[in-house]
Design a protein around this motif. Structure first.
Motif, short mmCIF file in Angstrom:
data_model
loop_
_atom_site.label_atom_id
_atom_site.label_comp_id
_atom_site.label_asym_id
_atom_site.label_seq_id
_atom_site.Cartn_x
_atom_site.Cartn_y
_atom_site.Cartn_z
N GLU A 179 2.10 -42.91 -9.59
CA GLU A 179 0.99 -43.84 -9.75
C GLU A 179 -0.25 -43.25 -9.08
O GLU A 179 -0.17 -42.65 -8.01
CB GLU A 179 1.34 -45.20 -9.14
CG GLU A 179 0.31 -46.28 -9.45
CD GLU A 179 0.85 -47.66 -9.09
OE1 GLU A 179 1.48 -48.29 -9.97
OE2 GLU A 179 0.62 -48.09 -7.95
N THR A 180 -1.38 -43.42 -9.71
CA THR A 180 -2.65 -42.98 -9.16
C THR A 180 -3.72 -43.89 -9.73
O THR A 180 -3.44 -44.76 -10.55
CB THR A 180 -2.89 -41.50 -9.52
OG1 THR A 180 -4.03 -41.01 -8.81
CG2 THR A 180 -3.10 -41.30 -11.01
N ASP A 181 -4.96 -43.69 -9.30
CA ASP A 181 -6.05 -44.50 -9.84
C ASP A 181 -6.54 -43.96 -11.17
O ASP A 181 -6.71 -44.70 -12.14
CB ASP A 181 -7.23 -44.56 -8.85
CG ASP A 181 -6.90 -45.34 -7.60
OD1 ASP A 181 -6.13 -46.31 -7.69
OD2 ASP A 181 -7.39 -44.97 -6.52
N VAL A 182 -6.78 -42.66 -11.20
CA VAL A 182 -7.39 -42.02 -12.38
C VAL A 182 -6.62 -40.75 -12.73
O VAL A 182 -6.27 -39.97 -11.84
CB VAL A 182 -8.86 -41.64 -12.10
CG1 VAL A 182 -9.46 -40.86 -13.27
CG2 VAL A 182 -9.70 -42.89 -11.81
N ILE A 183 -6.34 -40.58 -14.01
CA ILE A 183 -5.77 -39.33 -14.50
C ILE A 183 -6.81 -38.66 -15.38
O ILE A 183 -7.34 -39.28 -16.31
CB ILE A 183 -4.48 -39.57 -15.31
CG1 ILE A 183 -3.41 -40.23 -14.44
CG2 ILE A 183 -3.95 -38.26 -15.89
CD1 ILE A 183 -2.17 -40.66 -15.21
N VAL A 184 -7.10 -37.41 -15.07
CA VAL A 184 -8.00 -36.60 -15.88
C VAL A 184 -7.17 -35.51 -16.54
O VAL A 184 -6.44 -34.79 -15.86
CB VAL A 184 -9.11 -35.98 -15.02
CG1 VAL A 184 -9.99 -35.06 -15.87
CG2 VAL A 184 -9.97 -37.06 -14.38
N ILE A 185 -7.30 -35.39 -17.85
CA ILE A 185 -6.53 -34.39 -18.58
C ILE A 185 -7.47 -33.26 -18.98
O ILE A 185 -8.29 -33.41 -19.87
CB ILE A 185 -5.84 -34.99 -19.82
CG1 ILE A 185 -5.04 -36.24 -19.45
CG2 ILE A 185 -4.94 -33.96 -20.49
CD1 ILE A 185 -4.41 -36.95 -20.63
N GLY A 186 -7.37 -32.14 -18.26
CA GLY A 186 -8.24 -31.00 -18.50
C GLY A 186 -9.08 -30.69 -17.27
O GLY A 186 -9.54 -31.60 -16.58
N SER A 187 -9.26 -29.40 -16.99
CA SER A 187 -9.94 -29.00 -15.75
C SER A 187 -11.21 -28.19 -15.98
O SER A 187 -11.58 -27.35 -15.18
CB SER A 187 -8.97 -28.19 -14.87
OG SER A 187 -8.60 -26.97 -15.51
#
Length: 579
Positions: free
Chosen positions: A9-17
């Motif tokens: 669990e986390t607040d935000v998932i970003v896919i791609g760097s």
């Protein structure tokens, strides 16, 4: 890099760097959110790390005082560039209003610093609202050693546009290498750069003085690491997770250590920033008229940019908008032999502007102002080809080749024989012989060069107007008079290099609104889902107004997404299912 036990669990998932994803991650993390970045590849930085690192941000404050008049003029320019039918007023206004805020935030709150480019003109500088300079900025050089052990996982720059692994900070720096045999000052500069670079390679096995997009990716990553954002490498996102009402609540991803599929819940939302679809052969076949099988198109983008974010967005209810007249940012590219390894892709960013270089079609005729932007030249190549593979030849004489180089061929004193032996560069003792080598009509090529030379002696190009705009001249040879883009082609032997249409990124993408939210067919936001960078539809309407029109909006809408996510209330825990 934090690659231990999978975070459930986390607040935000970003896919791609890349720039869009890391801009969202940094913005959200700076506002106190817990952020996880998922990167499909084994290195981070995305296409950004291979780019020029330039951002187009009107009224950016880096090139001089801000002006509301510049914002109004930029809007006028974008109306013209996009065309009224493709001008998205809401998104354009959000970009123009938030771009300077984004620059301020990153400059003051993070490790991201920008350098001015006050003389870099818009690509169509004579159009209403365009300016002869001031809207483009670039990442300041960065010492990779500040990344510590994470330096090793930063994506290296595109090999084809480096010199023995060395990156260049600007076209002005490159000029020193062009003048190394004609200027003592340049010779001293080049010697010092080579010595410093050699020391870096011996000690670290890579350049540590980072410039351009490599510096931007490193600065963004350093900022994310400093703020506690977590990065998983070799961790492809497999699908989004949604609730029954369509809200995106998380991601199923491949864990980098266990290689097991793991469901990661996102309390605030998910940002898609996977770099578009330049390596998706099926979408290329469907959208690129010059690539009837999809294989005729070549991109210097990472091989992992296969449209994953777009596919996940569609599955979650988003809409892929593919109606742009130009679904990608076109650029002439050449294929560089690498022995038994796959060929390299060289983007022709600089050589076309130099005096004594022209482009001809397979009929041996010029067809474009070679000193126009790469996108405009790509459009002309596609127009010439119709629904066939778009091919052209760059042609020059011995003087131009040894002074400026051509594509992957470096100028004097570096040798020509490796490129001649590999077949990358073709040579003829006469124009007739060269034409026969490249398979075009000798009489046509001779006539084309004769017509060009007739006016080039006076620095003129009445047929196509080379050197007629500030942008043409910006990347020409400022030491060559009277026209920095025009010189006759007279000194044998003569050379040719085959180019085809490639891209610097894709423009077609998911529909998003001014808040960077992915929207569905009704125009309503898909709850919990955002997109930035090339996963979202270009705000430029498929055109290319100036240097940095990809990275500028990518970072701006990544910044907007991060702010939006920070402003949300956390969603209550609910049972989710894969969507």
């Amino acid at each position: 890099m934090s690659e231990g036990a999978a975070a459930q669990e986390t607040d935000v998932i970003v896919i791609g760097s890349g720039a869009g994803g890391l801009a969202a991650a940094v913005t959200a993390a700076q506002r106190g959110l817990k952020v996880l970045v998922l990167e499909k590849d084994t290195v981070y930085g995305g296409t950004t790390a291979r780019s020029g690192g330039v951002l187009w941000i009107p009224a950016n404050g880096i090139n001089g005082p801000r002006s509301d008049a510049d914002v109004r003029a930029a809007r006028e320019y974008l109306v013209r560039e996009c065309g009224e039918a493709l001008f998205d007023a809401g998104r354009v206004d959000a970009f123009l209003a938030n771009g300077p805020r984004m620059v301020d935030f990153f400059s003051s709150q993070t490790s991201v610093q920008f350098a001015p480019l006050p003389a870099y003109p818009d690509y169509h500088p004579d159009e209403p609202g365009a300016v002869p300079g001031g809207r483009s900025i670039m990442a300041a050089p960065f010492d990779a050693r500040e990344l510590g052990p994470r330096m090793k996982a930063l994506r290296p720059p595109l090999k084809e546009i480096t010199f023995v692994g060395m990156m260049f900070n600007s076209s002005q720096e490159i000029q020193h290498f062009f003048k190394v045999t004609r200027s003592l000052r340049s010779a001293v500069y080049v010697a010092r750069r080579l010595m410093a670079h050699g020391t870096e390679m011996l000690r670290y096995r890579r350049a540590t003085r980072l410039t351009n997009g490599n510096a931007l990716a490193a600065r963004l990553a350093k900022s994310a690491f400093d703020l506690g954002a977590e990065l998983w490498l070799d961790a492809p996102a497999l699908r989004l997770v949604t609730q029954g009402d369509g809200r995106v609540t998380g991601v199923v991803a491949r864990h980098p250590e266990t290689k097991a599929d793991v469901h990661i819940r996102a309390r605030r939302g998910v940002v898609l920033a996977c770099g578009g679809f330049p390596q998706d052969v099926a979408r290329r076949r469907a959208l690129f008229s010059h690539a009837p099988t999809g294989a005729e198109h070549h991109s210097p983008a990472p091989a992992t940019n296969t449209g994953d974010g777009i596919s996940m967005g569609i599955a979650a209810g988003g809409v892929f908008e593919d109606s742009l007249p130009n679904p990608a940012a076109w650029i002439p590219v050449s294929l560089v032999p690498r022995g038994k390894a796959p060929h390299g892709v060289f983007p022709h960013l600089i050589d076309r502007y130099k005096p004594g270089v022209i482009a001809v079609n397979p009929a041996g005729r010029r067809f474009v102002n070679e000193s126009n932007s790469y996108h405009d030249v790509g459009i002309a190549m596609r127009r010439e080809a119709g629904h066939a593979a778009a091919v052209a030849w760059l042609v020059c004489d011995h003087t131009a080749l040894r002074r400026y180089g051509l594509g992957h061929v470096k100028p004097f004193p570096l040798p020509l024989w490796p490129q001649l032996r590999s077949g990358y560069l073709l040579r003829g003792a006469t124009l007739e012989a060269l034409a026969r080598r490249i398979g075009i009509d000798p009489a046509a090529l001779q006539q084309t060069v004769a017509e060009y030379n007739r006016h080039a002696e006076q620095g003129e190009d009445p047929a196509f107007g080379r050197g007629s705009t500030a942008y043409n001249r910006y990347l020409g040879d400022h030491d060559h008079a009277p026209n920095p883009c025009v010189a006759p082609i007279t000194r044998a032997p003569f050379y040719a290099l085959r180019v085809t249409v490639g891209d610097l990124g894709t423009f077609a993408g998911l529909r998003t609104n001014e808040r960077a939210q992915v929207i569905d067919a009704r125009g309503a936001p898909v709850p919990g889902l955002y997109a930035a960078g090339n996963d979202s539809l270009s705000v430029m309407g498929g055109n290319y107004p100036g240097a940095g029109i990809t990275l500028g909006p990518a970072m701006t809408f990544g910044f907007i997404a991060g702010e939006q996510l920070a402003a949300l209330q956390m969603q209550p825990t609910e049972t989710a299912h894969a969507g």
